[in-house]
Design a protein around this motif. Structure first.
Motif, short mmCIF file in Angstrom:
data_model
loop_
_atom_site.label_atom_id
_atom_site.label_comp_id
_atom_site.label_asym_id
_atom_site.label_seq_id
_atom_site.Cartn_x
_atom_site.Cartn_y
_atom_site.Cartn_z
N ARG A 161 9.68 79.81 58.33
CA ARG A 161 10.18 79.85 59.70
C ARG A 161 9.03 80.14 60.64
O ARG A 161 8.18 81.00 60.36
CB ARG A 161 11.27 80.94 59.83
CG ARG A 161 12.04 80.85 61.13
CD ARG A 161 13.36 81.59 61.02
NE ARG A 161 13.18 83.03 61.04
CZ ARG A 161 13.73 83.85 60.15
NH1 ARG A 161 14.45 83.39 59.17
NH2 ARG A 161 13.52 85.14 60.25
N GLY A 162 8.99 79.41 61.76
CA GLY A 162 7.99 79.68 62.79
C GLY A 162 8.65 80.28 63.99
O GLY A 162 9.67 80.97 63.87
N GLU A 163 8.06 79.99 65.19
CA GLU A 163 8.62 80.55 66.43
C GLU A 163 9.71 79.66 67.01
O GLU A 163 10.59 80.13 67.72
CB GLU A 163 7.50 80.71 67.46
CG GLU A 163 6.54 81.84 67.10
CD GLU A 163 5.29 81.80 67.98
OE1 GLU A 163 5.36 81.18 69.07
OE2 GLU A 163 4.27 82.37 67.57
N LYS A 164 9.66 78.37 66.72
CA LYS A 164 10.60 77.43 67.35
C LYS A 164 11.39 76.62 66.32
O LYS A 164 12.46 76.10 66.61
CB LYS A 164 9.85 76.44 68.24
CG LYS A 164 9.01 77.15 69.28
CD LYS A 164 8.19 76.20 70.12
CE LYS A 164 7.28 77.05 71.03
NZ LYS A 164 6.71 76.29 72.11
N VAL A 165 10.79 76.46 65.13
CA VAL A 165 11.41 75.61 64.11
C VAL A 165 11.31 76.29 62.76
O VAL A 165 10.57 77.25 62.57
CB VAL A 165 10.72 74.22 64.03
CG1 VAL A 165 10.78 73.49 65.36
CG2 VAL A 165 9.28 74.35 63.53
N ARG A 166 12.10 75.76 61.81
CA ARG A 166 11.91 76.13 60.42
C ARG A 166 11.84 74.85 59.61
O ARG A 166 12.30 73.78 60.06
CB ARG A 166 13.03 77.04 59.93
CG ARG A 166 14.40 76.41 59.86
CD ARG A 166 15.45 77.38 59.35
NE ARG A 166 15.55 77.41 57.90
CZ ARG A 166 16.53 76.85 57.19
NH1 ARG A 166 17.51 76.21 57.80
NH2 ARG A 166 16.55 76.93 55.88
N LEU A 167 11.26 74.95 58.41
CA LEU A 167 11.19 73.82 57.49
C LEU A 167 12.09 74.10 56.31
O LEU A 167 12.19 75.22 55.83
CB LEU A 167 9.76 73.63 56.96
CG LEU A 167 8.63 73.43 57.97
CD1 LEU A 167 7.33 73.12 57.25
CD2 LEU A 167 8.96 72.35 58.97
N ARG A 168 12.77 73.04 55.84
CA ARG A 168 13.45 73.12 54.54
C ARG A 168 13.47 71.72 53.96
O ARG A 168 13.34 70.73 54.69
CB ARG A 168 14.85 73.74 54.67
CG ARG A 168 15.74 73.13 55.72
CD ARG A 168 16.65 72.13 55.11
NE ARG A 168 17.61 71.59 56.08
CZ ARG A 168 18.14 70.39 55.97
NH1 ARG A 168 17.82 69.59 54.97
NH2 ARG A 168 19.01 69.97 56.88
#
Lengths: 185, 187
Positions: B16-23
């Protein structure tokens, strides 16, 4: 000129492969990882003649499928295989290809045979295959090869830092480029 | 005992970042979003050098399934769950190796807000801390200046170009090469 032979000059010839005798020579060279590091992208393996035949058959198939052009380098006056010149990863749509050239036996290097073969290869690539651009991808540990290509009109346009591993060290990966528009016979 | 407590204290926001997450993206999501996003020929031509050919959902699904990569969906944190793009790593299975990166923000209204840079930072953390890669590589067309700026902001370094590699719109374009070393990223 249309009448100028494509595949031979005074010192060398570019030909198809002959499986039996050529496989024996290639198998011998494959025991030198430095040779394979220059000319084959896969991990080096000391090949038997049987394995070398399979590799050469793969090249012949790639040639037949118009995916690549792998050529045998021989002296003008002797049937023995002395090296390999390959145009690979050809993208006909854009007129681009990668190129490698290796002279297998160190005793045959430093005599201008590789340069004579490359000159034939460049004319073939640009004037017969109609390619626009050739790329030689080399590890920075291969400084002799980089100088060789630069002497024949290639120039370094990219250096990917520490992208190669060889002999337990990291090396940059260089791309050297030759353009048809800049090439002169 | 300290190793155990490190594992117990691992953050749950690794992706998770500040604006998005990856999955991880499913092949079905890749196909459906791929077909939707490539309704914009601009999106396709920024991303890929193969001449564009319109494809059905089924053709796209087969194409996606044939290509091996670790493909992530880029999801907004707010509103949660909206997929706005993809990012992927190729040739990343070798520890100490060199992985290749692709990224695309599919909907143009989601570009230009730092979300791509955020996704790149998460992917870099994954590549270096989880996959132990030595470097990440990418190529970008010289006409894709917005992507180039995003890569620069994420720390990628220019490493040269293949001049006049690609032909489009009646002229030739350079393909730029950029790279991020683990040592760049950890600095």
């Amino acid at each position: 000129m249309i009448t100028t032979p494509l595949f031979h000059n005074a010192t060398v010839r570019l030909t198809a492969f002959e499986l039996e005798p050529d496989a024996a020579a290639y198998a011998r060279w494959s025991h030198d990882p430095h040779f394979l590091a220059q000319t084959a992208p896969d991990a080096p393996q000391p090949l038997s003649a049987w394995h070398a035949k399979q590799r050469i058959e793969g090249w012949q198939k790639a040639n037949d499928d118009l995916e690549a052009v792998h050529l045998a380098i021989r002296r003008a006056d002797d049937p023995g295989l002395i090296g390999v010149l390959s145009l690979y990863e050809m993208v006909k749509l854009f007129g681009t290809a990668k190129i490698t050239l290796g002279i297998g036996d160190p005793a045959n290097r430093g005599q201008g045979l590789g340069g004579a073969a490359l000159r034939l290869g460049l004319r073939y690539a640009f004037h017969e295959q109609g390619l626009h651009l050739l790329i030689a991808v080399l590890g920075a540990h291969n400084s002799g090869a980089a100088r060789f290509f630069e002497r024949h009109g290639f120039r370094e346009t990219a250096r990917r830092r520490e992208a190669c591993q060889y002999m337990n060290k990291r090396w940059d990966e260089l791309s050297l480029v030759a353009m048809a528009a800049e090439w002169r016979q | 005992m300290s190793e155990m407590s490190d594992i117990n204290n691992m953050p749950d926001d690794f992706f998770r970042g500040e604006k998005v997450r990856l999955r991880m993206m499913t092949p079905a999501e890749s196909a459906e979003n791929g077909v939707r996003w490539t309704q914009s020929t601009e999106y396709y031509r920024l991303l890929d050098d193969e001449p564009m050919v319109p494809a059905s959902l089924e053709q796209t699904r087969k194409h996606v399934e044939a290509h091996q990569s670790k493909t992530f969906a880029i999801e907004l944190l707010d509103p949660a769950g909206t997929i706005i793009g993809f990012t992927a790593l190729w040739k990343c299975e070798t520890p100490g190796g060199d992985g290749w990166l692709a990224i695309g923000i599919g909907d143009s209204e989601h570009r230009g807000a730092g979300r791509g840079v955020d996704a790149l930072k998460i992917l870099a953390r994954y590549a270096f801390d989880a996959l132990q890669l030595h470097r990440i590589s990418l190529s970008v067309f010289e006409y894709n200046t917005r992507a180039m700026r995003a890569y620069e902001k994420a720390g990628f370094v220019h490493e040269g170009r293949i001049p006049q590699l690609v032909r489009r719109d009646g002229r030739r374009w350079d393909m730029l090469l950029m790279g991020l070393l683990a040592s760049d990223w950890r600095a």
